[in-house]
Design a protein around this motif. Structure first.
Motif, mmCIF file in Angstrom:
data_model
loop_
_atom_site.group_PDB
_atom_site.id
_atom_site.type_symbol
_atom_site.label_atom_id
_atom_site.label_comp_id
_atom_site.label_asym_id
_atom_site.label_seq_id
_atom_site.Cartn_x
_atom_site.Cartn_y
_atom_site.Cartn_z
ATOM 1 N N UNK A 99 12.570 -12.716 6.212
ATOM 2 C CA UNK A 99 12.846 -12.143 4.892
ATOM 3 C C UNK A 99 11.563 -11.812 4.143
ATOM 4 N N UNK A 100 10.578 -12.707 4.207
ATOM 5 C CA UNK A 100 9.339 -12.437 3.470
ATOM 6 C C UNK A 100 8.612 -11.228 4.057
ATOM 7 N N UNK A 101 8.599 -11.117 5.377
ATOM 8 C CA UNK A 101 7.970 -9.947 6.003
ATOM 9 C C UNK A 101 8.724 -8.670 5.653
ATOM 10 N N UNK A 102 10.042 -8.738 5.737
ATOM 11 C CA UNK A 102 10.856 -7.549 5.466
ATOM 12 C C UNK A 102 10.688 -7.086 4.022
ATOM 13 N N UNK A 103 10.776 -8.012 3.086
ATOM 14 C CA UNK A 103 10.661 -7.627 1.677
ATOM 15 C C UNK A 103 9.287 -7.029 1.380
ATOM 16 N N UNK A 104 8.238 -7.645 1.908
ATOM 17 C CA UNK A 104 6.892 -7.138 1.641
ATOM 18 C C UNK A 104 6.706 -5.739 2.220
ATOM 19 N N UNK A 105 7.087 -5.557 3.469
ATOM 20 C CA UNK A 105 6.863 -4.265 4.117
ATOM 21 C C UNK A 105 7.772 -3.171 3.554
ATOM 22 N N UNK A 130 6.349 0.069 1.747
ATOM 23 C CA UNK A 130 6.816 1.371 2.237
ATOM 24 C C UNK A 130 7.347 2.211 1.081
ATOM 25 N N UNK A 131 8.065 1.565 0.177
ATOM 26 C CA UNK A 131 8.575 2.276 -1.001
ATOM 27 C C UNK A 131 7.425 2.746 -1.889
ATOM 28 N N UNK A 139 9.126 6.160 7.254
ATOM 29 C CA UNK A 139 8.104 6.042 8.299
ATOM 30 C C UNK A 139 7.352 4.723 8.145
ATOM 31 N N UNK A 140 7.201 4.276 6.907
ATOM 32 C CA UNK A 140 6.575 2.978 6.686
ATOM 33 C C UNK A 140 7.425 1.832 7.185
ATOM 34 N N UNK A 141 8.726 2.032 7.197
ATOM 35 C CA UNK A 141 9.630 0.975 7.660
ATOM 36 C C UNK A 141 9.547 0.764 9.172
ATOM 37 N N UNK A 142 8.889 1.680 9.872
ATOM 38 C CA UNK A 142 8.660 1.487 11.306
ATOM 39 C C UNK A 142 7.883 0.189 11.526
ATOM 40 N N UNK A 160 -0.071 0.349 5.274
ATOM 41 C CA UNK A 160 0.767 1.001 4.256
ATOM 42 C C UNK A 160 0.010 1.172 2.942
ATOM 43 N N UNK A 161 -0.760 0.171 2.571
ATOM 44 C CA UNK A 161 -1.518 0.257 1.323
ATOM 45 C C UNK A 161 -2.662 1.263 1.431
ATOM 46 N N UNK A 162 -3.321 1.317 2.581
ATOM 47 C CA UNK A 162 -4.358 2.341 2.765
ATOM 48 C C UNK A 162 -3.744 3.741 2.726
#
Length: 200
Positions: free
Chosen positions: A26-32, A36-37, A57-60, A88-90
């Motif tokens: 959950x923590x990985x999913x929420x962060x990524x 991505x958003x 594409x970020x959700x990949x 994603x941040x870069x």
């Protein structure tokens, strides 16, 4: 995006107290998903286009980061999570960099803060990879994590303030343009002509 990032903070806090696969996932999913958003929102802000292609594409990154966590390799999962968060941040920083002509000082500031945050996540990934532990059994705890916490709090606060200023500037320019043009034709209106040439 903020809903997911803030949600991640609470989930990660729970993970610190009670490490487990579901909370790790959950923590990985929420962060990524949150990052991505943010990437999608940066693209939309710069181009006016739909944020979905960039956000999806970020959700990949989820497809790469979640399996190790689900299989119990939380150390590897956190390496992937931090690595993909940095990417994603870069990418988000790059979107703002590409739109720097609109308001150079603000967009360069946002770019710098996103890049600093991305660098802090990259450092976390590198330190975890250097330690080489594929299974941690607890939340990562090292100097890079401590530094990242400080950088993320400071940067996200700054990004919020600069984004608000950027949006307000965009709205002001839009209202100014509307005040000087005819809505039907898009040509300069009487007010604009008087401003340009004075009263005749």
């Amino acid at each position: 995006s903020l809903v997911f990032v803030v949600g991640d903070i609470f989930i990660y806090d729970a993970y610190i107290d009670m490490p487990g696969r579901l909370l790790g996932i959950a923590t990985s999913a929420f962060l990524l998903i949150g990052f991505s958003a943010m990437l999608g929102a940066a693209y939309q802000f710069r181009t006016g286009g739909s944020p979905l292609p960039r956000a999806l594409s970020g959700c990949v990154s989820l497809a790469m980061a979640l399996p190790p966590m689900a299989l119990g390799y939380d150390g590897l999962g956190f390496i992937f999570e931090n690595m993909f968060a940095a990417l994603l941040l870069f990418a988000t920083a790059f979107e703002y960099w590409r739109g720097r002509d609109e308001a150079p000082a603000l967009t360069i500031g946002i770019t710098t803060l996103y890049s600093a945050t991305a660098t802090s996540f990259a450092l976390c990934a590198m330190v975890l990879a250097w330690d080489g532990k594929l299974v941690l059994g607890h939340a990562p705890s090292n100097w890079a994590e401590e530094l990242s916490l400080i950088v993320v709090i400071a940067s996200m606060t700054g990004i919020g303030a600069l984004s608000l200023a950027l949006n307000q500037g965009r709205l002001a320019r839009h209202h100014h343009r509307n005040a000087l043009t005819d809505p039907l034709t898009g040509l300069l209106n009487r007010r604009a002509l008087f401003d340009m040439h004075g009263d005749v």
